[in-house]
Design a protein around this motif. Structure first.
Motif, PDB file in Angstrom:
ATOM      1  N   THR A 133       0.675  -1.198  -0.335  1.00 48.23           N
ATOM      2  CA  THR A 133      -0.139   0.037  -0.362  1.00 48.23           C
ATOM      3  C   THR A 133       0.701   1.571  -0.149  1.00 48.23           C
ATOM      4  O   THR A 133      -0.052   1.570  -0.428  1.00 48.23           O
ATOM      5  CB  THR A 133      -0.905  -0.063   1.544  1.00 48.23           C
ATOM      6  OG1 THR A 133      -0.017   0.201   2.517  1.00 48.23           O
ATOM      7  CG2 THR A 133      -1.742  -1.192   1.313  1.00 48.23           C
ATOM      8  N   HIS A 152      -0.594   2.981  -6.061  1.00 45.28           N
ATOM      9  CA  HIS A 152      -1.558   2.228  -6.768  1.00 45.28           C
ATOM     10  C   HIS A 152      -1.793   0.846  -5.246  1.00 45.28           C
ATOM     11  O   HIS A 152      -0.623   0.151  -5.678  1.00 45.28           O
ATOM     12  CB  HIS A 152      -1.732   1.729  -7.970  1.00 45.28           C
ATOM     13  CG  HIS A 152      -2.093   3.567  -8.325  1.00 45.28           C
ATOM     14  ND1 HIS A 152      -3.149   3.738  -8.925  1.00 45.28           N
ATOM     15  CD2 HIS A 152      -1.199   4.005  -9.064  1.00 45.28           C
ATOM     16  CE1 HIS A 152      -3.147   4.250  -9.701  1.00 45.28           C
ATOM     17  NE2 HIS A 152      -2.529   4.954  -9.502  1.00 45.28           N
ATOM     18  N   LEU A 172      -2.464   6.571 -14.000  1.00 40.18           N
ATOM     19  CA  LEU A 172      -1.596   5.161 -14.708  1.00 40.18           C
ATOM     20  C   LEU A 172      -2.797   4.026 -15.927  1.00 40.18           C
ATOM     21  O   LEU A 172      -1.770   3.824 -16.041  1.00 40.18           O
ATOM     22  CB  LEU A 172      -1.267   4.226 -13.484  1.00 40.18           C
ATOM     23  CG  LEU A 172       0.147   3.686 -13.609  1.00 40.18           C
ATOM     24  CD1 LEU A 172       0.552   3.275 -13.647  1.00 40.18           C
ATOM     25  CD2 LEU A 172      -0.304   2.513 -12.263  1.00 40.18           C
ATOM     26  N   VAL A 291       1.355   1.817   4.366  1.00 36.73           N
ATOM     27  CA  VAL A 291       0.796   2.678   4.172  1.00 36.73           C
ATOM     28  C   VAL A 291      -0.505   2.207   4.301  1.00 36.73           C
ATOM     29  O   VAL A 291      -1.280   1.901   4.022  1.00 36.73           O
ATOM     30  CB  VAL A 291       0.769   4.188   3.255  1.00 36.73           C
ATOM     31  CG1 VAL A 291      -0.004   5.731   3.545  1.00 36.73           C
ATOM     32  CG2 VAL A 291       1.871   4.363   3.034  1.00 36.73           C
TER      33      VAL A 291
HETATM   34  C1  LIG Z   1      -2.150   5.503   0.299  1.00 39.19           C
HETATM   35  C2  LIG Z   1      -3.114   5.324  -1.157  1.00 39.19           C
HETATM   36  C3  LIG Z   1      -3.470   4.477  -1.234  1.00 39.19           C
HETATM   37  C4  LIG Z   1      -3.576   5.257  -3.059  1.00 39.19           C
HETATM   38  N1  LIG Z   1      -4.266   3.773  -3.478  1.00 39.19           N
HETATM   39  C5  LIG Z   1      -4.467   4.249  -4.846  1.00 39.19           C
HETATM   40  C6  LIG Z   1      -4.783   2.778  -5.089  1.00 39.19           C
HETATM   41  O1  LIG Z   1      -4.822   1.738  -5.132  1.00 39.19           O
HETATM   42  N2  LIG Z   1      -5.549   3.257  -6.841  1.00 39.19           N
HETATM   43  C7  LIG Z   1      -6.191   4.483  -7.314  1.00 39.19           C
HETATM   44  O2  LIG Z   1      -6.276   4.631  -8.181  1.00 39.19           O
HETATM   45  N3  LIG Z   1      -5.710   5.673  -6.387  1.00 39.19           N
HETATM   46  C8  LIG Z   1      -4.990   5.107  -5.302  1.00 39.19           C
HETATM   47  N4  LIG Z   1      -4.254   5.984  -4.744  1.00 39.19           N
HETATM   48  C9  LIG Z   1      -4.332   7.597  -4.900  1.00 39.19           C
HETATM   49  C10 LIG Z   1      -3.767   8.115  -6.237  1.00 39.19           C
HETATM   50  O3  LIG Z   1      -2.033   7.577  -5.870  1.00 39.19           O
HETATM   51  C11 LIG Z   1      -3.422   9.595  -6.131  1.00 39.19           C
HETATM   52  O4  LIG Z   1      -4.782   9.747  -6.671  1.00 39.19           O
HETATM   53  C12 LIG Z   1      -2.876   9.937  -6.989  1.00 39.19           C
HETATM   54  O5  LIG Z   1      -2.810  11.958  -7.473  1.00 39.19           O
HETATM   55  C13 LIG Z   1      -3.421   9.652  -8.746  1.00 39.19           C
HETATM   56  O6  LIG Z   1      -2.690  10.525  -9.660  1.00 39.19           O
HETATM   57  P1  LIG Z   1      -2.847  10.474 -10.789  1.00 39.19           P
HETATM   58  O7  LIG Z   1      -3.726  12.112 -10.896  1.00 39.19           O
HETATM   59  O8  LIG Z   1      -1.874  10.069 -11.922  1.00 39.19           O
HETATM   60  O9  LIG Z   1      -3.940   9.654 -11.634  1.00 39.19           O
HETATM   61  C14 LIG Z   1      -3.962   6.091  -3.343  1.00 39.19           C
HETATM   62  C15 LIG Z   1      -3.682   7.174  -2.138  1.00 39.19           C
HETATM   63  C16 LIG Z   1      -2.450   6.804  -1.442  1.00 39.19           C
HETATM   64  C17 LIG Z   1      -1.913   7.904  -0.509  1.00 39.19           C
END
Ligand SMILES: Cc1cc2nc3c(=O)[nH]c(=O)nc-3n(C[C@H](O)[C@H](O)[C@H](O)COP(=O)(O)O)c2cc1C
Length: 458
Positions: A133, A152, A172, A291
């Motif tokens: 995570t 992710h 992504l 996390v």
């Molecule tokens: C601990 C943590 C776990 C996360 N897990 C996911 C996930 O599994 N899938 C997802 O789509 N976003 C997840 N996020 C949110 C994205 O990482 C975040 O919204 C990011 O800015 C998306 O990037 P992008 O704008 O490049 O799509 C997570 C965030 C955190 C802090």
């Protein structure tokens, strides 16, 4: 002040008694997550577990479970954090490619690759299994050529396969589908245990084509140093604790979920791309980082809060420069509910703010606009404004189902939501009719002091 790496940040926290080294034996199944949950509920310290049953590696948990540590990660004070963050987010600094770095101290390739040797944590009762995570996924967009960094979750499938939960709409997810349009794999590096400003920068949401490593550099005030991966054409932070290199298998999907997610509910089984691991590199004596997600507020919420609130603030500011404050509420999972206070100058300004924020790509499903006299950090005051300044048929806006990047269990379909806005401002020119009652002297210090003394038994 920029931290050189995660370890320097941990030393900084230790000096401030904000890193608790737990030497009692703990299990990767639930126990580390349970500690992390409790410390964020108590606004307590980060946790470094040095005695993890079955593993050599220590595990870091709860690092981002307190707002103060988000501010410290960026070298900021908690006061005026949002405005200072917005300034930092705009200072781009090009990363620096270096020939070597600590993350190359140990390299596993071929038969040495074994994800079971990492202390991957099972966080929640009904989770499908152990999930990574705390990894930042780094990949290159085939259209713009730009690097993308985001976090992710990844489900452990076997010794060299993981899922990557990157749904459509996430950058992504778009990158993976762009490669798959040409039946190509996506090369993805997952960096675990990075320097803290880089971790926070991974949560920024610039348009696809902007490299978050530039934002991380700007936030640090020093370029992020990157090294090339061993087996894929991707660069990673040179001081990361662990990097997992891999390629997706085009069009291959696997069951991902259940997993306890940020709304405080489970994300049930969905199909996610599958990553085949091609190498794992790490520092000597690496620290594995978990996390925590789950009920608000914990690490996931604090990490994402500033970036999303910054987008909302800037959208609202375009409409109303007299925005006083803005907040994603904890009960709204720090993602779905926004409260905005403004000095209203046009009767219908709140409606424009509401529709702009509901359409912004941040997943808000409820926006409440209040007048500047309402303290948006006090839920009683916000509800009082809704109670005394709203007539539903006039002031409530309901939008039909729209795209919405959330895991809201009430959504009619994945990544979608119907949305609501409430204009809880008083009509212009009628302020007197809506003013709160006041007794002269009610805030006099001597009255408070006398009462407090009596209550303390003095
Ligand atoms: C601990 C943590 C776990 C996360 N897990 C996911 C996930 O599994 N899938 C997802 O789509 N976003 C997840 N996020 C949110 C994205 O990482 C975040 O919204 C990011 O800015 C998306 O990037 P992008 O704008 O490049 O799509 C997570 C965030 C955190 C802090």
């Amino acid at each position: 002040m920029a931290f050189k790496d995660l370890r320097e940040f941990l030393d900084y926290l230790k000096e401030r008694r904000d890193l608790f080294v737990v030497d009692r034996e703990v299990s990767t199944e639930y126990e580390i997550a349970a500690f992390s949950r409790k410390t964020s509920d108590l606004d307590g310290p980060a946790l470094l577990f040095t005695n993890v049953k079955g593993y050599e590696m220590p595990v870091l948990g709860g690092l981002y479970g307190a707002r103060r540590r988000i501010a410290q990660a960026l070298g900021l004070n908690e006061d005026n954090l949002l405005q200072e963050y917005i300034k930092k987010e705009k200072q781009l600094l090009e990363p620096k490619l270096v020939a070597d770095g600590p993350v190359k101290e140990v390299v596993w390739k071929g038969d040495d690759i074994d994800l079971f040797k990492l202390p991957i944590i099972t966080n929640f009762e009904k989770d499908a299994g152990p999930y990574i995570t705390g990894g930042i996924q780094i990949a290159r967009d085939p259209v713009s050529g730009a690097r993308n960094c985001s976090m992710h979750r990844m489900l452990l499938l076997d010794r060299n396969h993981l899922t990557v939960y990157a749904p459509m709409g996430r950058q992504l997810g778009i990158i993976i589908s762009r490669y798959e349009d040409n039946d190509q794999p996506t090369e993805i590096a997952t960096a675990i245990g990075v320097e803290p400003a880089t971790a926070i920068a991974s949560q920024c949401r610039p348009p696809l084509g902007t490299d978050e490593m530039y934002i991380a550099g700007g936030m640090r005030g020093e370029p992020v140093e990157l090294v090339k991966c061993e087996t894929i054409d991707v660069e990673v932070p040179a001081t990361a604790e662990i990097v997992i290199e891999g390629r997706t298998i085009p069009h291959r999907r696997a069951d991902d979920g259940p997993f306890g997610e940020y709304p405080g509910t489970y994300s049930w089984v969905r199909q996610a791309p599958v990553l085949e691991v091609t190498a794992i590199t790490m520092r000597q004596k690496p620290i594995y980082q978990n996390v925590l997600t789950g009920m608000p507020m914990t690490e996931n919420h604090w990490m994402m809060d500033l970036a999303a609130t910054a987008i909302a603030y800037q959208e609202a500011y375009k409409i109303c420069p007299d925005i006083k404050d803005i907040r994603m509420t904890p009960g709204g999972t720090s993602r779905h509910h926004l409260v905005v206070s403004i000095k209203k100058r046009h009767e219908y300004e709140p409606r424009n703010i509401i529709t702009a924020l509901l359409a912004a790509n941040i997943g808000a499903k409820l926006v409440i606009v209040v007048d500047e006299d309402i303290d948006i950090y006090n839920p009683l005051e916000v509800e009082w404004a809704v109670n005394t300044r709203v007539q539903a048929e006039r002031d409530v806006i309901i939008l039909p189902t729209m795209y919405s990047p959330t895991l809201d269990p009430s959504a009619p379909a994945p990544r979608s939501s119907s949305k609501m806005g409430i204009d809880a401002t008083a009509p212009l020119g009628k302020r007197e009719e809506y003013a709160r009652v006041y007794t002269p002297g009610q805030d006099e210090p001597y009255i408070t002091e006398m009462l407090m003394n009596y209550m303390k038994g003095n």
